[in-house]
Design an enzyme around this catalytic site. Sequence first.
Site, PDB file in Angstrom:
ATOM      1  N   THR A   1      -1.299   6.420  -4.707  1.00 10.90           N
ATOM      2  CA  THR A   1      -0.845   7.111  -3.496  1.00 10.90           C
ATOM      3  C   THR A   1       0.446   7.872  -3.715  1.00 10.90           C
ATOM      4  O   THR A   1       0.628   8.969  -3.192  1.00 10.90           O
ATOM      5  CB  THR A   1      -0.658   6.089  -2.351  1.00 10.90           C
ATOM      6  OG1 THR A   1      -1.928   5.518  -2.023  1.00 10.90           O
ATOM      7  CG2 THR A   1      -0.075   6.740  -1.113  1.00 10.90           C
TER       8      THR A   1
ATOM      9  N   THR B   1      -0.840   1.140  -4.986  1.00  9.97           N
ATOM     10  CA  THR B   1      -0.454  -0.203  -4.547  1.00  9.97           C
ATOM     11  C   THR B   1      -1.638  -1.154  -4.425  1.00  9.97           C
ATOM     12  O   THR B   1      -1.437  -2.369  -4.321  1.00  9.97           O
ATOM     13  CB  THR B   1       0.269  -0.146  -3.189  1.00  9.97           C
ATOM     14  OG1 THR B   1      -0.597   0.436  -2.215  1.00  9.97           O
ATOM     15  CG2 THR B   1       1.559   0.671  -3.294  1.00  9.97           C
ATOM     16  N   ASP B   2      -2.870  -0.651  -4.440  1.00  8.23           N
ATOM     17  CA  ASP B   2      -4.038  -1.524  -4.291  1.00  8.23           C
ATOM     18  C   ASP B   2      -4.039  -2.669  -5.292  1.00  8.23           C
ATOM     19  O   ASP B   2      -4.457  -3.788  -4.967  1.00  8.23           O
ATOM     20  CB  ASP B   2      -5.334  -0.723  -4.467  1.00  8.23           C
ATOM     21  CG  ASP B   2      -5.689   0.100  -3.246  1.00  8.23           C
ATOM     22  OD1 ASP B   2      -5.035  -0.070  -2.198  1.00  8.23           O
ATOM     23  OD2 ASP B   2      -6.632   0.917  -3.336  1.00  8.23           O
TER      24      ASP B   2
END
Length: 345
Positions: A28, A104-105
């Site tokens: 992201t 960040t997943d």
Amino acid sequence: MSDSTRETHLSAPADRSRRVVVFGLGGTIAMTADATGGVVPALSAADLVAAVPGLADTGIEVRVEDFRRVPGASLTIDDLAALAEAIAETLDGGIDGVVVTQGTDTIEETAYLLDLAHAGQQPIVVTGAMRNPTMAGADGPANLLAAVQVAAAPEARGLGTLVVLADEIHAAARVRKTHSTSTAAFRSPDGGPLGHVVEGAARILNRPRHRVTVPAPPPGRTVEVAVLTMTLGDSGVLLDGVADRLDGLVVAGFGVGHVPAGLVARLAELAAAMPVVLASRTGAGSVLAATYGFAGSESDLLARGLIPAGFLDPLKARVLLHRLLALGVDPAEIRAVFGTASGHA
């Protein structure tokens, strides 16, 4: 494997600036809108660094490596193994620290894998963003600035791999993503953050007593480790056939490490054939060892050969088990390493 407390804090020589290398993996933080209006990884590591206000004023020399441009969900263990090798080579060149930017997943898993692989003193700092650059209040630049400052800080030496977002400094072995969209998504339920970034400086408030490192496994070894989360009324259908398809299994049990009584016999059979680790699905706290005594309780399962994960959550337990199996470690040593990594030994 090694287990030690690292307390050495060395400053960069006064005759040179501190040096940090930023490895960009995508995610992201590096996304921009495509023709459909959705955001996709497109920005390079250099683009990210150039967009950080105040970075040039820190006096930190920043070099960039555009390593991958993929969403966090598409990173693989092979990607991280290659990254760990590249980081090790970089740190051998006299760099003060490394920053990894990614989606960040999977930060809570990738940071722990990098932590297991890193035996050096220099900090590796993983960061990302919850709001992409097209959104108001995008948090990527602030997170990257804080990550670079921590990576360059003498105070962060010896802490292994860290996760830095929202000006909080977390240990890789503790941190979890606890919200799908909040900029305060990352928390360390067991122990809290190690510190904070205050006025551009890393302030370390507590230091872990130890951490575990595991040597790199030989290339080309394929290992399959799955996580099975217990659910109400679980029939165990997902356990059918896994003995021939997996090298190891992590069971995310109820509460302190419980499963339905009907699954006990099958789990015992699996534990006789492969390492089966017992963790908790709750998100905080430790698996117990000797409190409950009913069929499917933690003491029942451990007596049948399952390995307690202690304070390690299921995702991190899977990362550790995968690396140990890829290294070819025998079952007795796997149990010993988990005893140390789990916080119980």
